[in-house]
Scaffold this motif. Structure first.
Motif, PDB file in Angstrom:
ATOM      1  N   PRO A  22      24.795 -85.872  62.920  1.00  0.00           N
ATOM      2  CA  PRO A  22      25.711 -86.714  62.136  1.00  0.00           C
ATOM      3  C   PRO A  22      26.759 -85.847  61.443  1.00  0.00           C
ATOM      4  CG  PRO A  22      23.427 -87.341  61.739  1.00  0.00           C
ATOM      5  CD  PRO A  22      23.399 -86.066  62.531  1.00  0.00           C
ATOM      6  N   LYS A  23      27.892 -86.423  61.178  1.00  0.00           N
ATOM      7  CA  LYS A  23      28.990 -85.712  60.522  1.00  0.00           C
ATOM      8  C   LYS A  23      28.614 -85.385  59.074  1.00  0.00           C
ATOM      9  CE  LYS A  23      32.662 -87.436  63.428  1.00  0.00           C
ATOM     10  NZ  LYS A  23      32.528 -86.400  64.387  1.00  0.00           N
ATOM     11  N   PRO A  24      29.200 -84.313  58.522  1.00  0.00           N
ATOM     12  CA  PRO A  24      28.851 -83.901  57.150  1.00  0.00           C
ATOM     13  C   PRO A  24      28.984 -85.005  56.106  1.00  0.00           C
ATOM     14  CG  PRO A  24      30.108 -82.174  58.211  1.00  0.00           C
ATOM     15  CD  PRO A  24      30.119 -83.354  59.148  1.00  0.00           C
ATOM     16  N   ASP A  25      30.014 -85.852  56.214  1.00  0.00           N
ATOM     17  CA  ASP A  25      30.148 -86.918  55.210  1.00  0.00           C
ATOM     18  C   ASP A  25      29.016 -87.931  55.324  1.00  0.00           C
ATOM     19  OD1 ASP A  25      31.229 -87.833  57.644  1.00  0.00           O
ATOM     20  OD2 ASP A  25      32.672 -89.148  56.659  1.00  0.00           O
ATOM     21  N   ALA A  26      28.578 -88.230  56.548  1.00  0.00           N
ATOM     22  CA  ALA A  26      27.441 -89.144  56.726  1.00  0.00           C
ATOM     23  C   ALA A  26      26.164 -88.509  56.202  1.00  0.00           C
ATOM     24  CB  ALA A  26      27.282 -89.524  58.195  1.00  0.00           C
ATOM     25  N   LEU A  27      25.992 -87.213  56.447  1.00  0.00           N
ATOM     26  CA  LEU A  27      24.807 -86.520  55.930  1.00  0.00           C
ATOM     27  C   LEU A  27      24.804 -86.517  54.404  1.00  0.00           C
ATOM     28  CD1 LEU A  27      24.640 -83.513  58.409  1.00  0.00           C
ATOM     29  CD2 LEU A  27      23.095 -85.485  58.310  1.00  0.00           C
ATOM     30  N   GLY A  28      25.944 -86.243  53.794  1.00  0.00           N
ATOM     31  CA  GLY A  28      26.031 -86.234  52.330  1.00  0.00           C
ATOM     32  C   GLY A  28      25.753 -87.595  51.728  1.00  0.00           C
ATOM     33  N   LEU A  29      26.332 -88.621  52.310  1.00  0.00           N
ATOM     34  CA  LEU A  29      26.110 -89.986  51.826  1.00  0.00           C
ATOM     35  C   LEU A  29      24.639 -90.349  51.891  1.00  0.00           C
ATOM     36  CD1 LEU A  29      27.094 -92.916  51.076  1.00  0.00           C
ATOM     37  CD2 LEU A  29      27.149 -93.309  53.546  1.00  0.00           C
ATOM     38  N   HIS A  30      24.034 -90.142  53.040  1.00  0.00           N
ATOM     39  CA  HIS A  30      22.645 -90.537  53.225  1.00  0.00           C
ATOM     40  C   HIS A  30      21.679 -89.654  52.452  1.00  0.00           C
ATOM     41  CE1 HIS A  30      24.654 -92.857  56.301  1.00  0.00           C
ATOM     42  NE2 HIS A  30      23.600 -93.663  56.273  1.00  0.00           N
ATOM     43  N   ALA A  31      22.017 -88.371  52.284  1.00  0.00           N
ATOM     44  CA  ALA A  31      21.180 -87.503  51.444  1.00  0.00           C
ATOM     45  C   ALA A  31      21.199 -88.007  50.009  1.00  0.00           C
ATOM     46  CB  ALA A  31      21.660 -86.057  51.523  1.00  0.00           C
ATOM     47  N   ALA A  32      22.367 -88.430  49.529  1.00  0.00           N
ATOM     48  CA  ALA A  32      22.452 -88.965  48.166  1.00  0.00           C
ATOM     49  C   ALA A  32      21.614 -90.234  48.032  1.00  0.00           C
ATOM     50  CB  ALA A  32      23.908 -89.239  47.794  1.00  0.00           C
ATOM     51  N   LEU A  33      21.688 -91.120  49.016  1.00  0.00           N
ATOM     52  CA  LEU A  33      20.893 -92.346  48.970  1.00  0.00           C
ATOM     53  C   LEU A  33      19.399 -92.028  48.989  1.00  0.00           C
ATOM     54  CD1 LEU A  33      22.947 -94.485  51.523  1.00  0.00           C
ATOM     55  CD2 LEU A  33      22.967 -94.697  49.018  1.00  0.00           C
ATOM     56  N   LEU A  34      19.015 -91.099  49.827  1.00  0.00           N
ATOM     57  CA  LEU A  34      17.612 -90.711  49.949  1.00  0.00           C
ATOM     58  C   LEU A  34      17.118 -90.041  48.668  1.00  0.00           C
ATOM     59  CD1 LEU A  34      15.213 -90.634  51.879  1.00  0.00           C
ATOM     60  CD2 LEU A  34      16.177 -88.557  52.879  1.00  0.00           C
ATOM     61  N   LEU A  35      17.899 -89.115  48.133  1.00  0.00           N
ATOM     62  CA  LEU A  35      17.502 -88.439  46.892  1.00  0.00           C
ATOM     63  C   LEU A  35      17.448 -89.410  45.720  1.00  0.00           C
ATOM     64  CD1 LEU A  35      19.449 -85.093  47.291  1.00  0.00           C
ATOM     65  CD2 LEU A  35      16.960 -85.369  47.261  1.00  0.00           C
ATOM     66  N   ALA A  36      18.384 -90.344  45.658  1.00  0.00           N
ATOM     67  CA  ALA A  36      18.368 -91.333  44.575  1.00  0.00           C
ATOM     68  C   ALA A  36      17.086 -92.153  44.639  1.00  0.00           C
ATOM     69  CB  ALA A  36      19.593 -92.246  44.670  1.00  0.00           C
ATOM     70  N   HIS A  37      16.651 -92.471  45.844  1.00  0.00           N
ATOM     71  CA  HIS A  37      15.403 -93.228  45.999  1.00  0.00           C
ATOM     72  C   HIS A  37      14.191 -92.376  45.645  1.00  0.00           C
ATOM     73  CE1 HIS A  37      12.310 -95.799  47.626  1.00  0.00           C
ATOM     74  NE2 HIS A  37      11.906 -94.804  48.391  1.00  0.00           N
ATOM     75  N   LEU A  38      14.150 -91.152  46.144  1.00  0.00           N
ATOM     76  CA  LEU A  38      12.964 -90.315  45.988  1.00  0.00           C
ATOM     77  C   LEU A  38      12.772 -89.753  44.581  1.00  0.00           C
ATOM     78  CD1 LEU A  38      13.129 -88.266  49.308  1.00  0.00           C
ATOM     79  CD2 LEU A  38      11.446 -90.027  48.709  1.00  0.00           C
ATOM     80  N   ARG A  39      13.834 -89.457  43.892  1.00  0.00           N
ATOM     81  CA  ARG A  39      13.688 -88.759  42.602  1.00  0.00           C
ATOM     82  C   ARG A  39      13.174 -89.659  41.492  1.00  0.00           C
ATOM     83  NH1 ARG A  39      17.899 -88.941  38.351  1.00  0.00           N
ATOM     84  NH2 ARG A  39      19.251 -90.626  38.997  1.00  0.00           N
ATOM     85  N   GLY A  40      13.288 -90.961  41.657  1.00  0.00           N
ATOM     86  CA  GLY A  40      12.861 -91.853  40.588  1.00  0.00           C
ATOM     87  C   GLY A  40      13.681 -91.597  39.339  1.00  0.00           C
TER      88      GLY A  40
END
Length: 156
Positions: A116-134
């Motif tokens: 995936p392109k860097p912007d897609a990776l950054g977007l989805h990493a942010a969504l994933l981290l927001a979910h996981l970090r509580g």
């Protein structure tokens, strides 16, 4: 960039700041702020950003599942991340979330397909981290992440 990152190594500071801004925007469901923070994250060294984001995801997964993860746990994280983002973030793509999860866990099998392109990776990493970090502060997550990277590099 604020002083909260001054204890981190200099190359990691802008990545940590951009990641924190992206995760905050994802947590607040602020699409405009998320787009801006992801662009800033995309302007960073992608190898370093990928290492930091992947390590952060892995550590948060391990923390949430101290007895180990199974396929059902990974599926649940994938589904919860996508379902929580889908109503306000039309760009959310389960395949990219799966790519990030598998990469963070070291189980991604490269089949030659383009990443995936860097912007897609950054977007989805942010969504994933927001979910996981509580409710954990991103400063704490980033400090722990960089300590883990340093430990791993010293032990290699």
């Amino acid at each position: 960039m604020t002083d909260q990152w001054r204890d981190l190594p200099a190359p990691a500071r802008p990545i940590a700041a951009a990641t924190a801004a992206a995760v905050r925007a994802a947590h607040e469901r602020d699409g405009a702020a998320l787009t801006e923070a992801v662009a800033e994250l995309g302007a960073q060294d992608q190898v370093q950003a990928g290492l930091i984001l992947g390590t952060a995801v892995r550590l948060l997964l391990e923390s949430a599942h101290p007895d180990g993860l199974d396929a059902g746990d990974v599926r649940a994280v994938l589904e919860q991340t996508v379902r929580s983002a889908a109503p306000w973030c039309p760009e959310v793509d389960p395949q990219v979330v799966l790519y990030l999860l598998a990469g963070a866990l070291g189980v991604w099998e490269d089949d030659g397909s383009p990443a995936p392109k860097p912007d897609a990776l950054g977007l989805h990493a942010a969504l994933l981290l927001a979910h996981l970090r509580g409710e954990r502060p991103m400063t704490e997550v980033m400090v722990e992440t960089l300590a883990e990277i340093r430990r791993a590099q010293l032990n290699d």
